[in-house]
Design an enzyme around this catalytic site. Sequence first.
Site, PDB file in Angstrom:
ATOM      1  N   GLY A 148       0.909  -1.371  -0.151  1.00  0.00           N
ATOM      2  CA  GLY A 148      -0.103  -0.323   0.104  1.00  0.00           C
ATOM      3  C   GLY A 148       0.921   1.028   0.162  1.00  0.00           C
ATOM      4  N   ARG A 149       0.311   2.238   0.668  1.00  0.00           N
ATOM      5  CA  ARG A 149       1.235   3.667   0.388  1.00  0.00           C
ATOM      6  C   ARG A 149       2.056   3.510   1.586  1.00  0.00           C
ATOM      7  NH1 ARG A 149      -0.077   7.690  -3.000  1.00  0.00           N
ATOM      8  NH2 ARG A 149      -2.076   7.307  -4.410  1.00  0.00           N
ATOM      9  N   GLU A 157       6.079   3.741   1.434  1.00  0.00           N
ATOM     10  CA  GLU A 157       6.713   4.859   0.858  1.00  0.00           C
ATOM     11  C   GLU A 157       7.006   5.938   2.128  1.00  0.00           C
ATOM     12  OE1 GLU A 157       5.738   7.971  -2.735  1.00  0.00           O
ATOM     13  OE2 GLU A 157       4.073   7.375  -1.443  1.00  0.00           O
ATOM     14  N   CYS A 192       4.030  -6.605  -1.990  1.00  0.00           N
ATOM     15  CA  CYS A 192       3.819  -5.514  -2.849  1.00  0.00           C
ATOM     16  C   CYS A 192       4.901  -4.437  -2.621  1.00  0.00           C
ATOM     17  CB  CYS A 192       2.175  -5.190  -2.547  1.00  0.00           C
ATOM     18  SG  CYS A 192       1.297  -4.191  -3.923  1.00  0.00           S
ATOM     19  N   HIS A 193       4.138  -3.073  -2.011  1.00  0.00           N
ATOM     20  CA  HIS A 193       5.189  -2.257  -1.954  1.00  0.00           C
ATOM     21  C   HIS A 193       6.112  -2.245  -0.684  1.00  0.00           C
ATOM     22  CE1 HIS A 193       2.663  -0.383  -4.877  1.00  0.00           C
ATOM     23  NE2 HIS A 193       3.405   0.736  -5.159  1.00  0.00           N
ATOM     24  N   TYR A 223       5.563  -5.397  -5.990  1.00  0.00           N
ATOM     25  CA  TYR A 223       4.618  -4.986  -6.954  1.00  0.00           C
ATOM     26  C   TYR A 223       5.470  -4.827  -8.222  1.00  0.00           C
ATOM     27  CZ  TYR A 223       1.203  -1.935  -9.348  1.00  0.00           C
ATOM     28  OH  TYR A 223       0.070  -1.392 -10.370  1.00  0.00           O
TER      29      TYR A 223
END
Length: 197
Positions: free
Chosen positions: A89-90, A93, A119-120, A139
């Site tokens: 997800g975000r 980051e 993923c991320h 991802y």
Amino acid sequence: MTERQILLLAGDFVEDYEIMVPFQALQMVGHDVHAVCPEKEAGDVCPTAVHDFEGDQTYTEKPGHNFELTHDFDSIDPEEYDALVIPGGRAPEYLRTYDEVLEIVQHFFEAEKPVAALCHGVQLLAAADVLEGRTCTGYPALETDVRLGGAEWADGVTRDETLVTGQAWPDHPEWLAEFLEVLGTDIDHAEPAAADD
């Protein structure tokens, strides 16, 4: 089965399925999962985002749920945990901007403890400089990040020693199965008892 104490790194706008599913599934098989987020305490929430794959050039994003944290970030000691889970997800980051988070990730690699990233989540691994010489995935748009981190890119769920990586939540069945194997989790698939007539 030996119960493992697992640390799960959460953050605002973590992907909904990628935090909810492993959090619940790992508890279901008997592990103790502690969900934490920098600058937050037990009972605080992280809003989640649902990422979906609907034929666009990248994922779409929709509001998810409020995920409730179970422990205070400031009180955890990574040495007390047997394994680490990093959903996507975000959140990764911005989580990678916290030195404390990077130190936690580095601890698990230095101690050769199981790590599952999805993923991320691989963004945290690259930022923590723990990918050199490994093979992993994430991802698909993060292939460059993985390669710049010194790792070989793989398509699909990948296991490299104690590191298990997947590309996104559709990988849950295989990703979680690999992680449970690394954890040494035995699941009894006994036949249900016959019902009395």
